[in-house]
Motif scaffolding. Structure first.
Motif, PDB file in Angstrom:
ATOM      1  N   SER A 144     -39.016   0.622  55.433  1.00 23.04           N
ATOM      2  CA  SER A 144     -37.910  -0.122  56.012  1.00 23.04           C
ATOM      3  C   SER A 144     -37.899  -1.517  55.406  1.00 23.04           C
ATOM      4  CB  SER A 144     -38.075  -0.218  57.533  1.00 23.04           C
ATOM      5  OG  SER A 144     -39.198  -1.045  57.851  1.00 23.04           O
ATOM      6  N   GLN A 145     -36.852  -2.272  55.662  1.00 24.57           N
ATOM      7  CA  GLN A 145     -36.773  -3.633  55.131  1.00 24.57           C
ATOM      8  C   GLN A 145     -37.932  -4.476  55.656  1.00 24.57           C
ATOM      9  OE1 GLN A 145     -32.985  -5.498  55.795  1.00 24.57           O
ATOM     10  NE2 GLN A 145     -33.590  -7.448  54.875  1.00 24.57           N
ATOM     11  N   ALA A 146     -38.220  -4.352  56.955  1.00 25.88           N
ATOM     12  CA  ALA A 146     -39.333  -5.114  57.535  1.00 25.88           C
ATOM     13  C   ALA A 146     -40.667  -4.628  56.994  1.00 25.88           C
ATOM     14  CB  ALA A 146     -39.303  -5.007  59.059  1.00 25.88           C
ATOM     15  N   GLY A 147     -40.797  -3.304  56.836  1.00 26.34           N
ATOM     16  CA  GLY A 147     -42.036  -2.755  56.300  1.00 26.34           C
ATOM     17  C   GLY A 147     -42.292  -3.203  54.885  1.00 26.34           C
ATOM     18  N   ALA A 148     -41.226  -3.296  54.086  1.00 27.67           N
ATOM     19  CA  ALA A 148     -41.375  -3.754  52.708  1.00 27.67           C
ATOM     20  C   ALA A 148     -41.887  -5.189  52.654  1.00 27.67           C
ATOM     21  CB  ALA A 148     -40.032  -3.633  51.974  1.00 27.67           C
ATOM     22  N   VAL A 149     -41.436  -6.013  53.611  1.00 31.97           N
ATOM     23  CA  VAL A 149     -41.911  -7.404  53.678  1.00 31.97           C
ATOM     24  C   VAL A 149     -43.408  -7.429  53.971  1.00 31.97           C
ATOM     25  CG1 VAL A 149     -41.770  -9.567  54.977  1.00 31.97           C
ATOM     26  CG2 VAL A 149     -39.678  -8.349  54.342  1.00 31.97           C
ATOM     27  N   VAL A 150     -43.832  -6.603  54.934  1.00 29.33           N
ATOM     28  CA  VAL A 150     -45.255  -6.549  55.277  1.00 29.33           C
ATOM     29  C   VAL A 150     -46.074  -6.095  54.078  1.00 29.33           C
ATOM     30  CG1 VAL A 150     -46.987  -5.451  56.746  1.00 29.33           C
ATOM     31  CG2 VAL A 150     -44.799  -6.149  57.725  1.00 29.33           C
ATOM     32  N   LEU A 151     -45.627  -5.034  53.400  1.00 27.58           N
ATOM     33  CA  LEU A 151     -46.351  -4.520  52.241  1.00 27.58           C
ATOM     34  C   LEU A 151     -46.480  -5.585  51.151  1.00 27.58           C
ATOM     35  CD1 LEU A 151     -44.811  -0.955  52.077  1.00 27.58           C
ATOM     36  CD2 LEU A 151     -47.268  -1.435  52.084  1.00 27.58           C
ATOM     37  N   GLU A 152     -45.387  -6.278  50.861  1.00 27.26           N
ATOM     38  CA  GLU A 152     -45.411  -7.289  49.800  1.00 27.26           C
ATOM     39  C   GLU A 152     -46.346  -8.430  50.158  1.00 27.26           C
ATOM     40  OE1 GLU A 152     -44.848 -10.660  47.514  1.00 27.26           O
ATOM     41  OE2 GLU A 152     -44.169 -10.629  49.596  1.00 27.26           O
ATOM     42  N   GLN A 153     -46.262  -8.908  51.398  1.00 25.43           N
ATOM     43  CA  GLN A 153     -47.095 -10.046  51.800  1.00 25.43           C
ATOM     44  C   GLN A 153     -48.566  -9.637  51.922  1.00 25.43           C
ATOM     45  OE1 GLN A 153     -45.665 -12.552  54.968  1.00 25.43           O
ATOM     46  NE2 GLN A 153     -43.521 -12.270  54.396  1.00 25.43           N
ATOM     47  N   ALA A 154     -48.815  -8.419  52.379  1.00 21.07           N
ATOM     48  CA  ALA A 154     -50.202  -7.959  52.496  1.00 21.07           C
ATOM     49  C   ALA A 154     -50.871  -7.893  51.135  1.00 21.07           C
ATOM     50  CB  ALA A 154     -50.234  -6.591  53.180  1.00 21.07           C
ATOM     51  N   ARG A 155     -50.141  -7.406  50.134  1.00 21.73           N
ATOM     52  CA  ARG A 155     -50.748  -7.201  48.814  1.00 21.73           C
ATOM     53  C   ARG A 155     -50.756  -8.456  47.947  1.00 21.73           C
ATOM     54  NH1 ARG A 155     -48.909  -0.903  47.645  1.00 21.73           N
ATOM     55  NH2 ARG A 155     -49.908  -0.120  49.555  1.00 21.73           N
TER      56      ARG A 155
ATOM     57  N   LEU B 270     -54.022   2.730  57.894  1.00 14.28           N
ATOM     58  CA  LEU B 270     -52.857   1.937  57.517  1.00 14.28           C
ATOM     59  C   LEU B 270     -53.286   0.622  56.886  1.00 14.28           C
ATOM     60  CD1 LEU B 270     -49.818   1.329  57.467  1.00 14.28           C
ATOM     61  CD2 LEU B 270     -50.059   0.416  59.802  1.00 14.28           C
ATOM     62  N   ALA B 271     -54.329   0.011  57.422  1.00 14.09           N
ATOM     63  CA  ALA B 271     -54.820  -1.250  56.850  1.00 14.09           C
ATOM     64  C   ALA B 271     -55.216  -1.065  55.390  1.00 14.09           C
ATOM     65  CB  ALA B 271     -56.002  -1.771  57.664  1.00 14.09           C
ATOM     66  N   HIS B 272     -55.940   0.013  55.101  1.00 18.12           N
ATOM     67  CA  HIS B 272     -56.336   0.271  53.711  1.00 18.12           C
ATOM     68  C   HIS B 272     -55.109   0.398  52.815  1.00 18.12           C
ATOM     69  CE1 HIS B 272     -60.614   0.536  54.267  1.00 18.12           C
ATOM     70  NE2 HIS B 272     -60.539   1.537  55.119  1.00 18.12           N
ATOM     71  N   HIS B 273     -54.088   1.076  53.312  1.00 13.08           N
ATOM     72  CA  HIS B 273     -52.876   1.263  52.509  1.00 13.08           C
ATOM     73  C   HIS B 273     -52.119  -0.051  52.323  1.00 13.08           C
ATOM     74  CE1 HIS B 273     -49.317   2.970  50.782  1.00 13.08           C
ATOM     75  NE2 HIS B 273     -48.569   2.563  51.799  1.00 13.08           N
ATOM     76  N   LEU B 274     -51.924  -0.792  53.403  1.00 16.77           N
ATOM     77  CA  LEU B 274     -51.185  -2.053  53.313  1.00 16.77           C
ATOM     78  C   LEU B 274     -51.847  -3.021  52.343  1.00 16.77           C
ATOM     79  CD1 LEU B 274     -50.246  -2.806  57.045  1.00 16.77           C
ATOM     80  CD2 LEU B 274     -48.787  -1.848  55.257  1.00 16.77           C
ATOM     81  N   LEU B 275     -53.158  -3.031  52.341  1.00 18.28           N
ATOM     82  CA  LEU B 275     -53.906  -3.974  51.517  1.00 18.28           C
ATOM     83  C   LEU B 275     -54.102  -3.488  50.083  1.00 18.28           C
ATOM     84  CD1 LEU B 275     -56.476  -4.929  54.268  1.00 18.28           C
ATOM     85  CD2 LEU B 275     -54.852  -6.511  53.206  1.00 18.28           C
ATOM     86  N   GLY B 276     -53.525  -2.312  49.769  1.00 17.14           N
ATOM     87  CA  GLY B 276     -53.605  -1.811  48.394  1.00 17.14           C
ATOM     88  C   GLY B 276     -55.011  -1.462  47.965  1.00 17.14           C
ATOM     89  N   ASP B 277     -55.778  -0.824  48.862  1.00 19.06           N
ATOM     90  CA  ASP B 277     -57.137  -0.399  48.522  1.00 19.06           C
ATOM     91  C   ASP B 277     -57.092   0.365  47.201  1.00 19.06           C
ATOM     92  OD1 ASP B 277     -59.591   1.291  48.452  1.00 19.06           O
ATOM     93  OD2 ASP B 277     -59.922   0.444  50.439  1.00 19.06           O
ATOM     94  N   PRO B 278     -57.925  -0.014  46.221  1.00 19.44           N
ATOM     95  CA  PRO B 278     -57.842   0.609  44.892  1.00 19.44           C
ATOM     96  C   PRO B 278     -58.258   2.073  44.859  1.00 19.44           C
ATOM     97  CG  PRO B 278     -59.747  -0.849  45.030  1.00 19.44           C
ATOM     98  CD  PRO B 278     -58.937  -1.085  46.270  1.00 19.44           C
TER      99      PRO B 278
END
Length: 421
Positions: free
Chosen positions: A140-151, A242-250
């Motif tokens: 979602s638009q809000a989810g994309a913001v979270v993903l971008e800021q988390a990574r 979800l935390a691992h995914h949001l933070l871009g765990d390698p």
């Protein structure tokens, strides 16, 4: 179907007929076999043993001196953890590539069932994309913001437990703020993850040796959790992954066997802090305690049971968070975590825990909503057989399934419009 798709579709061979025999003789194919073998850490003898060929035959294939037979491709690809498309130099389908790596990867025995189910779901995802035109998941638009800021905002690995926990709190607050979740309990967590973060979520009875796993790459993400655990435990697992995914765990595959989520390293401390604050924000906890008439340092057993019920979490997760925000001390938490005591407390205070949601084991089967929706539509349109739906829903392909799939559409008597129930 229980072991995953088989044959041409599962192995990426649906377009193999378009490849010429020259493709299979080429030195490029042999070079890709050699490169994949080296990456897998296998010797020529080991690869040969896995596919029923001699070491000298493998050597000739890799050097381009021996024709690679079409029938040998699937076995070699599976043994090396790659797709047939990769060996032929065709464009990769990411889902099948990941499924192939899961099939060939050597993981803990405890996660074998989880890996098998994840591989099956990735194969079904690819099939639905090819046959039913299912689009990839989008945040979602809000989810994309979270993903971008988390990574972009958490690129430096925390060096202490305090820093890791602070980052987990910050990410949880960011998530709740951007998704406009307030500070109260969350409802359907699996649906929330799918709606906002382009993550497919599946629940299956996978035993209690492993909590679940997260499989994610550039093009897709899947979180799978075992429903042989109580609901409260399961919800914490979903939030943790979800935390691992949001933070871009390698790591492409993050496997959580028993006690892994509480390992003493920065990644797990941060993921646990995120999960706790996402599921039980401090403001929400204190609001419930105020409603229950519990003052600072006066948290009763009844209040603890009510908090478990309200937030849908396990006693272990709740105690972790109550210790973190300073509502109870370590010794009080240790007494509460005793499993026999948990059952006694719930039985004693059933008036504030009528559903026992935090401790009940439901052993549910939940397929990702995106996959289920498109699979059902494809069956109704006669583009796919019911066996695909059976595999996706982990049900028998029988009359009962047919009735439930085809019998949930009724016609509005007034205007004849179809209504999907």
């Amino acid at each position: 179907m229980a072991e995953g798709l088989t044959g041409l579709e599962a192995l990426g061979l649906d377009e193999l007929a378009e490849s010429t025999s020259e493709d299979l003789r080429s030195a490029e194919v042999g070079a890709r076999v050699a490169a994949a073998r080296h990456r897998a850490g296998m010797t020529g003898t080991e690869l040969g043993a896995a596919v029923g060929l001699r070491k000298d035959q493998i050597s000739k294939i890799e050097s381009g001196k021996r024709r690679l037979d079409v029938g040998e491709l699937p076995g070699i690809a599976a043994a090396l953890g790659v797709t047939v498309r990769y060996l032929l130099g065709q464009s990769e389908r990411p889902g099948l590539a990941m499924a192939a790596r899961l099939a060939a990867g050597v993981g803990p025995e405890a996660t074998r069932s989880a890996r098998r189910r994840a591989r099956q779901l990735l194969e079904l995802d690819d099939l639905l994309g090819q046959v039913a035109g299912m689009p990839p998941a989008r945040p979602s638009q809000a989810g994309a913001v979270v993903l971008e800021q988390a990574r972009s905002g958490f690129t430096v690995r925390p060096r202490s437990k305090v820093t890791a926990q602070a980052q987990g709190l910050e990410l949880a607050e960011l998530t709740r703020r951007e998704l406009d979740l307030g500070s109260d309990a969350l409802g359907d967590l699996a649906a929330l993850l799918e709606q906002h973060f382009a993550v497919d979520v599946a629940l299956s009875p996978l035993g209690t040796d492993a909590d679940g796993l997260c499989v994610h790459g550039e093009h897709s993400a899947l979180i799978l959790a075992s429903s042989d655990f109580p609901d409260g435990h399961l919800r914490f697992t979903l939030a943790h992954e979800l935390a691992h995914h949001l933070l871009g765990d390698p790591r492409e595959v993050i496997e959580e066997i028993e006690h892994d989520m509480f390992a003493g390293n920065a990644e797990e401390w941060r993921a646990n802090a995120f999960a706790a604050h996402l599921l039980m924000p401090e403001r929400g906890i204190r609001s419930v305690l105020e409603w229950l008439g519990a003052g600072q340092g006066q948290v009763s057993e009844r209040a603890v049971v009510a908090l478990m019920e309200h937030f849908g979490v396990s006693m272990a997760a709740l105690v972790y968070q109550l210790n973190t925000i300073g509502v109870i001390d370590y010794e009080a938490g240790k007494r509460l975590r005793d499993q026999n005591r948990v059952r006694t407390l719930i039985s004693r205070h059933r008036d504030v825990a009528p559903t026992e949601a935090a401790t009940i084991v439901r052993r549910v089967h939940r397929a990702p909503e995106r996959l289920a929706r498109h699979a059902l539509a494809a069956v109704r349109a006669q583009r796919l057989g019911l066996s695909v739906v059976a595999a996706l829903l982990e049900r028998d392909d029988d009359e009962h399934l047919w009735e439930s799939v085809m019998g949930d559409i009724v016609t509005d008597g007034d205007n004849g419009d179809d209504i999907v129930l």
